[in-house]
Design an enzyme around this catalytic site. Structure first.
Site, PDB file in Angstrom:
ATOM      1  N   ASP A  20      36.983  33.336 -17.916  1.00 39.35           N
ATOM      2  CA  ASP A  20      37.637  33.434 -19.352  1.00 39.35           C
ATOM      3  C   ASP A  20      37.221  35.006 -19.458  1.00 39.35           C
ATOM      4  O   ASP A  20      36.122  35.509 -19.294  1.00 39.35           O
ATOM      5  CB  ASP A  20      37.257  32.667 -20.363  1.00 39.35           C
ATOM      6  N   TRP A  25      38.868  42.148 -21.008  1.00 38.03           N
ATOM      7  CA  TRP A  25      38.250  43.115 -20.304  1.00 38.03           C
ATOM      8  C   TRP A  25      39.236  44.040 -19.854  1.00 38.03           C
ATOM      9  O   TRP A  25      39.333  45.492 -20.023  1.00 38.03           O
ATOM     10  CB  TRP A  25      38.013  42.470 -18.994  1.00 38.03           C
ATOM     11  N   ARG A  33      46.978  43.248 -19.553  1.00 32.44           N
ATOM     12  CA  ARG A  33      45.960  41.937 -19.219  1.00 32.44           C
ATOM     13  C   ARG A  33      46.048  41.695 -18.033  1.00 32.44           C
ATOM     14  O   ARG A  33      45.111  41.189 -17.422  1.00 32.44           O
ATOM     15  CB  ARG A  33      46.765  40.633 -20.333  1.00 32.44           C
ATOM     16  N   HIS A  37      43.234  40.149 -14.924  1.00 27.29           N
ATOM     17  CA  HIS A  37      43.298  38.764 -13.935  1.00 27.29           C
ATOM     18  C   HIS A  37      43.029  39.349 -12.656  1.00 27.29           C
ATOM     19  O   HIS A  37      42.313  38.767 -11.822  1.00 27.29           O
ATOM     20  CB  HIS A  37      44.687  38.289 -14.131  1.00 27.29           C
ATOM     21  N   SER A  65      45.252  26.724 -17.150  1.00 26.48           N
ATOM     22  CA  SER A  65      45.266  25.394 -17.728  1.00 26.48           C
ATOM     23  C   SER A  65      46.657  24.888 -18.026  1.00 26.48           C
ATOM     24  O   SER A  65      47.629  25.730 -18.182  1.00 26.48           O
ATOM     25  CB  SER A  65      44.315  25.327 -18.947  1.00 26.48           C
ATOM     26  N   THR A  66      46.778  23.555 -18.230  1.00 26.81           N
ATOM     27  CA  THR A  66      48.192  23.028 -18.685  1.00 26.81           C
ATOM     28  C   THR A  66      48.624  23.937 -20.090  1.00 26.81           C
ATOM     29  O   THR A  66      49.796  24.057 -20.374  1.00 26.81           O
ATOM     30  CB  THR A  66      48.167  21.705 -19.032  1.00 26.81           C
ATOM     31  N   LEU A 131      31.004  24.726   1.714  1.00 18.38           N
ATOM     32  CA  LEU A 131      31.177  24.755   0.405  1.00 18.38           C
ATOM     33  C   LEU A 131      32.648  24.259  -0.029  1.00 18.38           C
ATOM     34  O   LEU A 131      33.452  24.795   0.645  1.00 18.38           O
ATOM     35  CB  LEU A 131      30.747  26.236   0.039  1.00 18.38           C
ATOM     36  N   ARG A 188      30.504  29.273 -18.832  1.00 15.54           N
ATOM     37  CA  ARG A 188      31.775  29.886 -19.661  1.00 15.54           C
ATOM     38  C   ARG A 188      31.382  31.340 -20.049  1.00 15.54           C
ATOM     39  O   ARG A 188      30.577  31.469 -21.164  1.00 15.54           O
ATOM     40  CB  ARG A 188      32.384  29.062 -20.941  1.00 15.54           C
ATOM     41  N   ARG A 194      33.523  26.999 -26.223  1.00 18.10           N
ATOM     42  CA  ARG A 194      34.401  25.737 -26.302  1.00 18.10           C
ATOM     43  C   ARG A 194      34.637  25.257 -24.791  1.00 18.10           C
ATOM     44  O   ARG A 194      34.534  25.926 -24.086  1.00 18.10           O
ATOM     45  CB  ARG A 194      35.759  25.715 -27.192  1.00 18.10           C
ATOM     46  N   SER A 196      38.012  23.918 -23.776  1.00 19.48           N
ATOM     47  CA  SER A 196      39.349  24.082 -23.517  1.00 19.48           C
ATOM     48  C   SER A 196      39.904  23.207 -22.574  1.00 19.48           C
ATOM     49  O   SER A 196      40.780  23.777 -21.745  1.00 19.48           O
ATOM     50  CB  SER A 196      39.492  25.587 -23.264  1.00 19.48           C
ATOM     51  N   GLU A 207      25.137  20.196 -18.085  1.00 20.59           N
ATOM     52  CA  GLU A 207      24.382  21.411 -18.691  1.00 20.59           C
ATOM     53  C   GLU A 207      25.155  22.546 -18.978  1.00 20.59           C
ATOM     54  O   GLU A 207      26.043  22.835 -18.129  1.00 20.59           O
ATOM     55  CB  GLU A 207      23.131  21.541 -18.037  1.00 20.59           C
TER      56      GLU A 207
HETATM   57  C1  IPE Z   1      40.679  28.444 -20.613  1.00 21.30           C
HETATM   58  O1  IPE Z   1      40.580  29.768 -20.949  1.00 21.30           O
HETATM   59  C2  IPE Z   1      41.586  28.329 -19.370  1.00 21.30           C
HETATM   60  C3  IPE Z   1      41.103  29.097 -18.295  1.00 21.30           C
HETATM   61  C4  IPE Z   1      40.139  30.050 -18.141  1.00 21.30           C
HETATM   62  C5  IPE Z   1      42.109  29.105 -16.993  1.00 21.30           C
HETATM   63  P1  IPE Z   1      41.742  30.096 -22.235  1.00 21.30           P
HETATM   64  O2  IPE Z   1      41.521  31.613 -22.354  1.00 21.30           O
HETATM   65  O3  IPE Z   1      43.196  29.748 -22.122  1.00 21.30           O
HETATM   66  O4  IPE Z   1      41.103  29.017 -23.350  1.00 21.30           O
HETATM   67  P2  IPE Z   1      41.173  29.252 -25.019  1.00 21.30           P
HETATM   68  O5  IPE Z   1      42.687  29.562 -25.379  1.00 21.30           O
HETATM   69  O6  IPE Z   1      40.345  30.439 -25.249  1.00 21.30           O
HETATM   70  O7  IPE Z   1      40.622  28.067 -25.693  1.00 21.30           O
HETATM   71  C1  IPE Z   2      41.137  33.912 -18.474  1.00 22.11           C
HETATM   72  O1  IPE Z   2      41.185  35.013 -19.083  1.00 22.11           O
HETATM   73  C2  IPE Z   2      42.162  33.712 -17.332  1.00 22.11           C
HETATM   74  C3  IPE Z   2      43.218  32.533 -17.726  1.00 22.11           C
HETATM   75  C4  IPE Z   2      43.429  31.632 -18.735  1.00 22.11           C
HETATM   76  C5  IPE Z   2      44.460  32.392 -16.940  1.00 22.11           C
HETATM   77  P1  IPE Z   2      42.246  35.289 -20.274  1.00 22.11           P
HETATM   78  O2  IPE Z   2      43.258  35.561 -20.039  1.00 22.11           O
HETATM   79  O3  IPE Z   2      42.007  33.977 -21.349  1.00 22.11           O
HETATM   80  O4  IPE Z   2      41.248  36.477 -21.036  1.00 22.11           O
HETATM   81  P2  IPE Z   2      41.231  36.494 -22.705  1.00 22.11           P
HETATM   82  O5  IPE Z   2      40.249  35.405 -23.307  1.00 22.11           O
HETATM   83  O6  IPE Z   2      42.249  36.786 -23.311  1.00 22.11           O
HETATM   84  O7  IPE Z   2      40.121  37.798 -22.681  1.00 22.11           O
HETATM   85 MG    MG Z   3      40.969  33.370 -22.675  1.00 26.87          MG
END
Ligand code: IPE
Ligand code: IPE
Ligand code: MG
Length: 245
Positions: A20, A25, A33, A37, A65-66, A131, A188, A194, A196, A207
């Site tokens: 995350d 970043w 954004r 990624h 995520s879904t 791995l 995380r 959280r 998520s 842990e």
């Molecule tokens: C969790 O991050 C999902 C992934 C890293 C793939 P999110 O950025 O989607 O989660 P929330 O919205 O902060 O809970």
């Molecule tokens: C995690 O980074 C990547 C995915 C959820 C795919 P984010 O895109 O959630 O980045 P932030 O949380 O908005 O910084």
């Molecule tokens: Mg995020």
């Protein structure tokens, strides 16, 4: 320079990471954004190399995520493109390095191009055993539990089992993480506290380590610090410490 590894003591067998902070970043650099990624792929590379070098056997990476489908279409498409780009670029080296690729979640419901690529990567690395790297793609913990329930119900309806035969082991075997040990350590980054919808069943005794670093800046040093922290945890799984579990 040889990699000194994470000090003295055993490493966790299975590390799970919620990748995350990519968006923040990029935003801090005034970039779109998607640049975050893209930069995150370098973190994946370094973490995989470190896991391999340090003898960690399973690494599960939360990639999509879904719930991430609810992001703007432009960002979802960019993430889908990056998945293909990542596999095309990294697969030869992963293959060479003995990494076995797995996918968890409803990854078969990704767009056809993506699901085919993932399937091909799984097949191409099936015999590898250094791995296991499991990518959580179109993954949600609740959905995975529902899918496992559905599989058990279908088998029962087809005459393959009685409700009283269902236990934690048979349930576990129908999750998309079947065959993998439960995660010992969840990391995380990005400061969010959280889970998520990640690995809800599997993390009953995991842990947790939360880190402020954003995923694109995450490197093996952060993994090493998380492992050092993990080694100081007292894991008793409901028993007492003197029982030595
Ligand atoms: C969790 O991050 C999902 C992934 C890293 C793939 P999110 O950025 O989607 O989660 P929330 O919205 O902060 O809970
Ligand atoms: C995690 O980074 C990547 C995915 C959820 C795919 P984010 O895109 O959630 O980045 P932030 O949380 O908005 O910084
Ligand atoms: Mg995020």
């Amino acid at each position: 320079m040889p990699d000194p590894g994470p000090g003295v003591g055993p490493v966790p067998e299975h590390v799970a990471i919620i990748m995350d902070g990519n968006g923040r970043w990029a935003q801090r650099r005034g970039l779109p954004r998607v640049a975050g990624h893209r930069a995150g792929a370098e973190s994946i590379r370094d973490v995989i190399k470190a896991c391999r070098a340090w003898g960690i056997r399973y690494l599960t990476l939360y990639a999509f995520s879904t719930e991430n489908w609810s992001r703007p279409l432009e960002e979802v498409s960019a993430l889908m493109d990056l998945l293909v780009e990542y596999l095309d670029r990294e697969l030869p080296e992963l293959k060479r390095e003995g990494v076995q690729i797995r996918a968890i979640g409803r990854w078969r419901d990704l767009p056809e191009r993506q699901s085919r690529k993932v399937q091909a990567a799984i097949e191409a690395t099936r015999a590898n055993d250094k791995l296991v790297v499991a990518f959580a793609l179109n993954y949600g913990g609740r959905g995975d539990i529902v899918d496992a329930c559905r599989a058990l119900a279908e088998e029962a309806a087809a005459g393959g089992g009685r409700p009283e035969d269902i236990d934690e082991e048979s349930f576990r075997a129908r999750l998309s993480t079947a065959g993998m040990p439960y995660p010992d350590l969840l990391i995380r980054p990005s400061g969010e506290l959280r889970i998520s919808n990640f690995l809800l069943w599997e993390m009953a005794y995991t842990e947790f380590r939360f880190d402020q670093v954003l995923w694109p800046d995450f490197r093996r040093e952060h993994l090493r610090a998380a492992i050092d922290d993990f080694r100081n945890r007292r894991r008793t799984f409901g028993a007492l410490p003197e029982q030595g579990r």
